[in-house]
Design a protein around this motif. Sequence first.
Motif, PDB file in Angstrom:
ATOM      1  N   LEU A 273       0.814  -1.216   0.000  1.00  0.00           N
ATOM      2  CA  LEU A 273       0.000   0.000   0.000  1.00  0.00           C
ATOM      3  C   LEU A 273       0.847   1.265   0.000  1.00  0.00           C
ATOM      4  O   LEU A 273       0.383   2.326  -0.419  1.00  0.00           O
ATOM      5  CB  LEU A 273      -0.925   0.016   1.223  1.00  0.00           C
ATOM      6  CG  LEU A 273      -2.085  -0.958   1.199  1.00  0.00           C
ATOM      7  CD1 LEU A 273      -2.827  -0.910   2.531  1.00  0.00           C
ATOM      8  CD2 LEU A 273      -3.031  -0.638   0.066  1.00  0.00           C
ATOM      9  N   LEU A 274       2.074   1.182   0.442  1.00  0.00           N
ATOM     10  CA  LEU A 274       2.937   2.347   0.581  1.00  0.00           C
ATOM     11  C   LEU A 274       3.106   3.145  -0.709  1.00  0.00           C
ATOM     12  O   LEU A 274       3.006   4.380  -0.677  1.00  0.00           O
ATOM     13  CB  LEU A 274       4.294   1.918   1.143  1.00  0.00           C
ATOM     14  CG  LEU A 274       5.270   3.027   1.497  1.00  0.00           C
ATOM     15  CD1 LEU A 274       4.677   3.945   2.554  1.00  0.00           C
ATOM     16  CD2 LEU A 274       6.573   2.433   1.984  1.00  0.00           C
ATOM     17  N   PRO A 275       3.325   2.534  -1.871  1.00  0.00           N
ATOM     18  CA  PRO A 275       3.474   3.341  -3.092  1.00  0.00           C
ATOM     19  C   PRO A 275       2.249   4.193  -3.406  1.00  0.00           C
ATOM     20  O   PRO A 275       2.371   5.301  -3.922  1.00  0.00           O
ATOM     21  CB  PRO A 275       3.702   2.318  -4.196  1.00  0.00           C
ATOM     22  CG  PRO A 275       4.117   1.077  -3.516  1.00  0.00           C
ATOM     23  CD  PRO A 275       3.552   1.123  -2.140  1.00  0.00           C
ATOM     24  N   TYR A 276       1.071   3.705  -3.092  1.00  0.00           N
ATOM     25  CA  TYR A 276      -0.141   4.471  -3.365  1.00  0.00           C
ATOM     26  C   TYR A 276      -0.181   5.755  -2.539  1.00  0.00           C
ATOM     27  O   TYR A 276      -0.616   6.796  -3.022  1.00  0.00           O
ATOM     28  CB  TYR A 276      -1.386   3.618  -3.119  1.00  0.00           C
ATOM     29  CG  TYR A 276      -1.497   2.470  -4.093  1.00  0.00           C
ATOM     30  CD1 TYR A 276      -1.919   2.688  -5.396  1.00  0.00           C
ATOM     31  CD2 TYR A 276      -1.145   1.184  -3.716  1.00  0.00           C
ATOM     32  CE1 TYR A 276      -2.010   1.647  -6.305  1.00  0.00           C
ATOM     33  CE2 TYR A 276      -1.232   0.137  -4.618  1.00  0.00           C
ATOM     34  CZ  TYR A 276      -1.663   0.379  -5.899  1.00  0.00           C
ATOM     35  OH  TYR A 276      -1.744  -0.649  -6.799  1.00  0.00           O
ATOM     36  N   PHE A 277       0.259   5.680  -1.301  1.00  0.00           N
ATOM     37  CA  PHE A 277       0.296   6.877  -0.463  1.00  0.00           C
ATOM     38  C   PHE A 277       1.349   7.864  -0.964  1.00  0.00           C
ATOM     39  O   PHE A 277       1.133   9.076  -0.945  1.00  0.00           O
ATOM     40  CB  PHE A 277       0.553   6.512   0.999  1.00  0.00           C
ATOM     41  CG  PHE A 277      -0.620   5.846   1.650  1.00  0.00           C
ATOM     42  CD1 PHE A 277      -1.755   6.567   1.970  1.00  0.00           C
ATOM     43  CD2 PHE A 277      -0.594   4.495   1.943  1.00  0.00           C
ATOM     44  CE1 PHE A 277      -2.849   5.969   2.561  1.00  0.00           C
ATOM     45  CE2 PHE A 277      -1.674   3.877   2.532  1.00  0.00           C
ATOM     46  CZ  PHE A 277      -2.807   4.618   2.841  1.00  0.00           C
ATOM     47  N   LEU A 278       2.476   7.351  -1.427  1.00  0.00           N
ATOM     48  CA  LEU A 278       3.515   8.239  -1.955  1.00  0.00           C
ATOM     49  C   LEU A 278       3.054   8.923  -3.235  1.00  0.00           C
ATOM     50  O   LEU A 278       3.285  10.119  -3.429  1.00  0.00           O
ATOM     51  CB  LEU A 278       4.805   7.452  -2.192  1.00  0.00           C
ATOM     52  CG  LEU A 278       5.472   6.890  -0.929  1.00  0.00           C
ATOM     53  CD1 LEU A 278       6.638   6.002  -1.305  1.00  0.00           C
ATOM     54  CD2 LEU A 278       5.931   8.011  -0.023  1.00  0.00           C
ATOM     55  N   ILE A 279       2.398   8.197  -4.113  1.00  0.00           N
ATOM     56  CA  ILE A 279       1.890   8.786  -5.354  1.00  0.00           C
ATOM     57  C   ILE A 279       0.758   9.767  -5.052  1.00  0.00           C
ATOM     58  O   ILE A 279       0.642  10.811  -5.695  1.00  0.00           O
ATOM     59  CB  ILE A 279       1.424   7.687  -6.331  1.00  0.00           C
ATOM     60  CG1 ILE A 279       2.590   6.809  -6.734  1.00  0.00           C
ATOM     61  CG2 ILE A 279       0.739   8.274  -7.544  1.00  0.00           C
ATOM     62  CD1 ILE A 279       3.735   7.539  -7.406  1.00  0.00           C
ATOM     63  N   ALA A 280      -0.064   9.472  -4.061  1.00  0.00           N
ATOM     64  CA  ALA A 280      -1.133  10.402  -3.676  1.00  0.00           C
ATOM     65  C   ALA A 280      -0.540  11.726  -3.206  1.00  0.00           C
ATOM     66  O   ALA A 280      -1.107  12.793  -3.468  1.00  0.00           O
ATOM     67  CB  ALA A 280      -1.997   9.783  -2.583  1.00  0.00           C
TER      68      ALA A 280
ATOM     69  N   PHE B 176       0.643  18.305  -7.152  1.00  0.00           N
ATOM     70  CA  PHE B 176       0.241  18.771  -8.480  1.00  0.00           C
ATOM     71  C   PHE B 176      -1.045  19.595  -8.388  1.00  0.00           C
ATOM     72  O   PHE B 176      -1.159  20.660  -8.996  1.00  0.00           O
ATOM     73  CB  PHE B 176       0.061  17.570  -9.403  1.00  0.00           C
ATOM     74  CG  PHE B 176      -0.378  17.932 -10.789  1.00  0.00           C
ATOM     75  CD1 PHE B 176       0.501  18.528 -11.678  1.00  0.00           C
ATOM     76  CD2 PHE B 176      -1.673  17.682 -11.203  1.00  0.00           C
ATOM     77  CE1 PHE B 176       0.104  18.862 -12.952  1.00  0.00           C
ATOM     78  CE2 PHE B 176      -2.083  18.011 -12.471  1.00  0.00           C
ATOM     79  CZ  PHE B 176      -1.197  18.607 -13.355  1.00  0.00           C
ATOM     80  N   LEU B 177      -2.007  19.108  -7.632  1.00  0.00           N
ATOM     81  CA  LEU B 177      -3.279  19.816  -7.512  1.00  0.00           C
ATOM     82  C   LEU B 177      -3.148  21.133  -6.749  1.00  0.00           C
ATOM     83  O   LEU B 177      -3.937  22.054  -6.956  1.00  0.00           O
ATOM     84  CB  LEU B 177      -4.323  18.915  -6.839  1.00  0.00           C
ATOM     85  CG  LEU B 177      -4.754  17.703  -7.661  1.00  0.00           C
ATOM     86  CD1 LEU B 177      -5.687  16.818  -6.842  1.00  0.00           C
ATOM     87  CD2 LEU B 177      -5.420  18.130  -8.959  1.00  0.00           C
ATOM     88  N   ASN B 178      -2.158  21.233  -5.875  1.00  0.00           N
ATOM     89  CA  ASN B 178      -1.924  22.472  -5.134  1.00  0.00           C
ATOM     90  C   ASN B 178      -1.120  23.484  -5.943  1.00  0.00           C
ATOM     91  O   ASN B 178      -0.846  24.582  -5.456  1.00  0.00           O
ATOM     92  CB  ASN B 178      -1.219  22.182  -3.809  1.00  0.00           C
ATOM     93  CG  ASN B 178      -2.135  21.517  -2.818  1.00  0.00           C
ATOM     94  OD1 ASN B 178      -3.350  21.698  -2.860  1.00  0.00           O
ATOM     95  ND2 ASN B 178      -1.563  20.728  -1.931  1.00  0.00           N
ATOM     96  N   GLY B 179      -0.735  23.124  -7.153  1.00  0.00           N
ATOM     97  CA  GLY B 179      -0.048  24.063  -8.019  1.00  0.00           C
ATOM     98  C   GLY B 179       1.458  24.110  -7.848  1.00  0.00           C
ATOM     99  O   GLY B 179       2.089  25.094  -8.245  1.00  0.00           O
TER     100      GLY B 179
ATOM    101  N   THR C 216      10.100   7.372  -3.911  1.00  0.00           N
ATOM    102  CA  THR C 216       9.241   6.250  -4.272  1.00  0.00           C
ATOM    103  C   THR C 216      10.055   5.123  -4.896  1.00  0.00           C
ATOM    104  O   THR C 216       9.846   3.956  -4.584  1.00  0.00           O
ATOM    105  CB  THR C 216       8.150   6.716  -5.265  1.00  0.00           C
ATOM    106  OG1 THR C 216       7.405   7.766  -4.668  1.00  0.00           O
ATOM    107  CG2 THR C 216       7.214   5.579  -5.607  1.00  0.00           C
ATOM    108  N   SER C 217      11.001   5.473  -5.764  1.00  0.00           N
ATOM    109  CA  SER C 217      11.783   4.426  -6.425  1.00  0.00           C
ATOM    110  C   SER C 217      12.752   3.734  -5.469  1.00  0.00           C
ATOM    111  O   SER C 217      13.081   2.574  -5.658  1.00  0.00           O
ATOM    112  CB  SER C 217      12.547   5.003  -7.612  1.00  0.00           C
ATOM    113  OG  SER C 217      13.514   5.930  -7.160  1.00  0.00           O
ATOM    114  N   VAL C 218      13.189   4.438  -4.422  1.00  0.00           N
ATOM    115  CA  VAL C 218      14.098   3.828  -3.453  1.00  0.00           C
ATOM    116  C   VAL C 218      13.332   2.986  -2.436  1.00  0.00           C
ATOM    117  O   VAL C 218      13.723   1.880  -2.110  1.00  0.00           O
ATOM    118  CB  VAL C 218      14.938   4.916  -2.732  1.00  0.00           C
ATOM    119  CG1 VAL C 218      15.666   4.332  -1.542  1.00  0.00           C
ATOM    120  CG2 VAL C 218      15.903   5.554  -3.696  1.00  0.00           C
TER     121      VAL C 218
END
Length: 88
Positions: free
Chosen positions: A43-50, A56-59, A73-75
């Motif tokens: 589940l950890l990658p999903y939280f990092l991508i979120a 991105f949404l905050n500009g 994320t890659s590490v």
Amino acid sequence: MEAKSVDVKKKSAAQWLLTWAQPQKGLYLQSILLAVGNVLLKLLPYFLIADVVGMFLNGEQDFAAYAVKAARTSVICPRRISTGKWPM
């Protein structure tokens, strides 16, 4: 003749399973803990991508901030950990 009352208590499923697995109780507990850890790590990658999507949404326009998140994320979550496959 007098009937004897037998007080039989039914075991719960968990009690029955622990009684049956008594010789291997440590290994059984270890397998449960490893399974839970496996789910949490997947589940950890999903939280990092979120977090990146939130930036991105905050500009956020600083590319370095995105690069840091991508590197993290890659590490932290390489493919070989999440899938169990080693790259050839």
